[in-house]
Design an enzyme around this catalytic site. Structure first.
Site, PDB file in Angstrom:
ATOM      1  N   ASP A   1    -100.895 143.047  12.829  1.00 48.94           N
ATOM      2  CA  ASP A   1     -99.904 143.121  13.900  1.00 48.94           C
ATOM      3  C   ASP A   1    -100.429 144.000  15.030  1.00 48.94           C
ATOM      4  O   ASP A   1     -99.948 145.100  15.267  1.00 48.94           O
ATOM      5  CB  ASP A   1     -98.571 143.652  13.387  1.00 48.94           C
TER       6      ASP A   1
ATOM      7  N   SER B   1     -91.355 148.396  19.556  1.00 54.70           N
ATOM      8  CA  SER B   1     -92.562 147.755  19.040  1.00 54.70           C
ATOM      9  C   SER B   1     -93.766 148.065  19.914  1.00 54.70           C
ATOM     10  O   SER B   1     -93.685 148.028  21.147  1.00 54.70           O
ATOM     11  CB  SER B   1     -92.381 146.233  18.989  1.00 54.70           C
TER      12      SER B   1
ATOM     13  N   SER C   1     -94.822 148.525  14.314  1.00 56.08           N
ATOM     14  CA  SER C   1     -94.742 147.102  13.999  1.00 56.08           C
ATOM     15  C   SER C   1     -93.287 146.685  13.810  1.00 56.08           C
ATOM     16  O   SER C   1     -92.757 145.878  14.559  1.00 56.08           O
ATOM     17  CB  SER C   1     -95.547 146.789  12.737  1.00 56.08           C
TER      18      SER C   1
ATOM     19  N   HIS D   1     -97.107 141.028  17.579  1.00 56.11           N
ATOM     20  CA  HIS D   1     -95.942 140.162  17.755  1.00 56.11           C
ATOM     21  C   HIS D   1     -95.371 140.291  19.160  1.00 56.11           C
ATOM     22  O   HIS D   1     -94.510 139.501  19.553  1.00 56.11           O
ATOM     23  CB  HIS D   1     -94.872 140.446  16.688  1.00 56.11           C
TER      24      HIS D   1
ATOM     25  N   GLY E   1     -87.436 147.076  20.843  1.00 56.07           N
ATOM     26  CA  GLY E   1     -88.038 147.553  22.078  1.00 56.07           C
ATOM     27  C   GLY E   1     -89.074 148.634  21.843  1.00 56.07           C
ATOM     28  O   GLY E   1     -89.917 148.905  22.693  1.00 56.07           O
TER      29      GLY E   1
END
Length: 378
Positions: free
Chosen positions: A248, A328, A343, A220, A326
């Site tokens: 993801d 991720s 994720s 993402h 942030g």
């Protein structure tokens, strides 16, 4: 700062690791945790330094033993997890409990086999296209021999389960305060920055068989496309691949390896020696550009997470290690074993949040990448 050292700094801030052999594993027991990881585990889990090392060694041995028990018990296998450093193996066959105990694990009788529970989750996955946003996750929980569905609205979850044809199955609905969200943040700052707008964290740097270098992060994140830079604004390279939703994970191609050099280190120069999956119940740590190094335990494998807006992701691992926007794409490790990329999740690091990560081995296999590892510690 040179770009070589800048990548080390970004990797340290994001617990960035690098790639050598896809799905690389180490059968040896986990060595003593390096000081930064040991301190983080002490703080997050509330145990002594000596106990951290004992747990890591026991959890590493348990993770190595799980596949063998799955094969040995066959259709009677009900799942496995770690509790207080000991491996617990569930079975639907009372006659096999003595075999489990003789093999050094704690036996537990299960109401349902792992295969039966996986079949229930598959029903829910098949109905995910029409799931309400109030329904957050669903996953197999071997400890309770059930499939857990989390939701902010019980009626919505009951309707989802009924529509999936799973109402008569071993489903346990848990009402929670909020549903998971991806941990991307459309703000500037340190870590890995999208020129198109957005901030995520380095997960793992990577090389292909042709020698091309990549950074593996959350899908993402890479779906925004375009170039990514380090904290100093110097371009790392473009988004090269994205798998989201469904999975993801994504990859950013490193345009200049002389400028951005991969290493086999994580935050604080900690080594990564493989990527064997940690068992349910095992301790685990993650780091990202927002909240740094945080630790917790694994509570599920193969969880399905509904991020809303039609974004359903399957095959995630659930943990009690918190994260925030942030973070991720940042790295998860269990001892010196790479686990995956952050994720999303629910809550935050002030309110005991839960976090889900994409297992790294699936991304490595999909993209044909190799995990660069340091030599196993003595």
């Amino acid at each position: 700062m040179t770009h070589r050292s800048a990548l080390r700094a970004v990797a340290a801030a994001a617990l960035g690791l690098l790639l050598t052999t896809a799905g690389a594993t180490s059968a040896a027991a986990e060595p003593a945790a390096p000081d930064p990881l040991n301190r983080a585990l002490q703080q997050e889990l509330g145990v002594s330094a000596a106990r951290v090392d004992e747990l890591l060694a026991a959890e590493s041995a348990a993770a190595a033993a799980v596949p063998g028990w799955r094969d040995r018990l066959g259709a009677a296998y009900g799942g496995a997890w770690v509790r207080d450093g000991a491996l617990v193996v569930a079975t639907t066959d009372p006659a096999s409990t003595a075999v489990i105990e003789a093999g050094g694990a704690r036996p537990r009788l299960a109401a349902h086999s792992a295969g039966e529970l996986d079949a229930v989750q598959a029903k829910l996955d098949a109905a995910a296209t029409a799931v309400a946003e109030a329904v957050g996750t669903w996953y197999v929980d071997p400890v309770t021999s059930s499939v857990v569905v989390t939701t902010t609205d019980r009626a919505a979850a009951e309707s989802f389960v009924a529509a999936a044809g799973a109402a008569a199955d071993p489903v346990r609905i848990e009402v929670v305060a909020d549903t998971p969200e991806p941990f991307a943040a459309l703000v500037g700052g340190a870590a890995i920055l999208a020129v198109a707008g957005g901030r995520c964290s380095i997960g793992f740097s990577a090389t292909s068989t042709a020698g091309t270098a990549f950074v593996v992060t959350a899908g993402h994140c890479t779906e925004v496309g375009g170039d990514w830079t380090g904290a100093d604004g110097v371009v790392i390279g473009p988004s090269a691949a994205t798998d989201f939703p469904g999975d993801d994970f994504g990859a950013v191609r490193v345009a200049d390896t002389a400028a951005w050099t991969p290493t086999a280190e994580i935050a604080g120069s900690l080594p990564v020696t493989g990527s064997r999956e940690a068992a349910i119940g095992a301790s685990i740590c993650r780091s990202g550009s927002t909240t740094g190094l945080r630790c917790g335990t694994v509570f599920s494998h193969n969880a399905t997470v509904n991020y809303g807006r039609g974004d359903v992701v399957r095959g995630l691992t659930g943990t009690t290690a918190c994260a925030e926007p942030g973070d991720s794409g940042g790295s998860f490790v269990a001892g010196t074993q790479a686990q995956g990329m952050t994720s999303g999740g629910s809550g935050d690091c002030r309110m005991a949040g839960l976090t889900y990560f994409q297992p790294v081995n699936e991304a490595l296999g999909r993209y044909g990448l190799d995990l660069v590892t340091a030599a196993p510690q003595a």
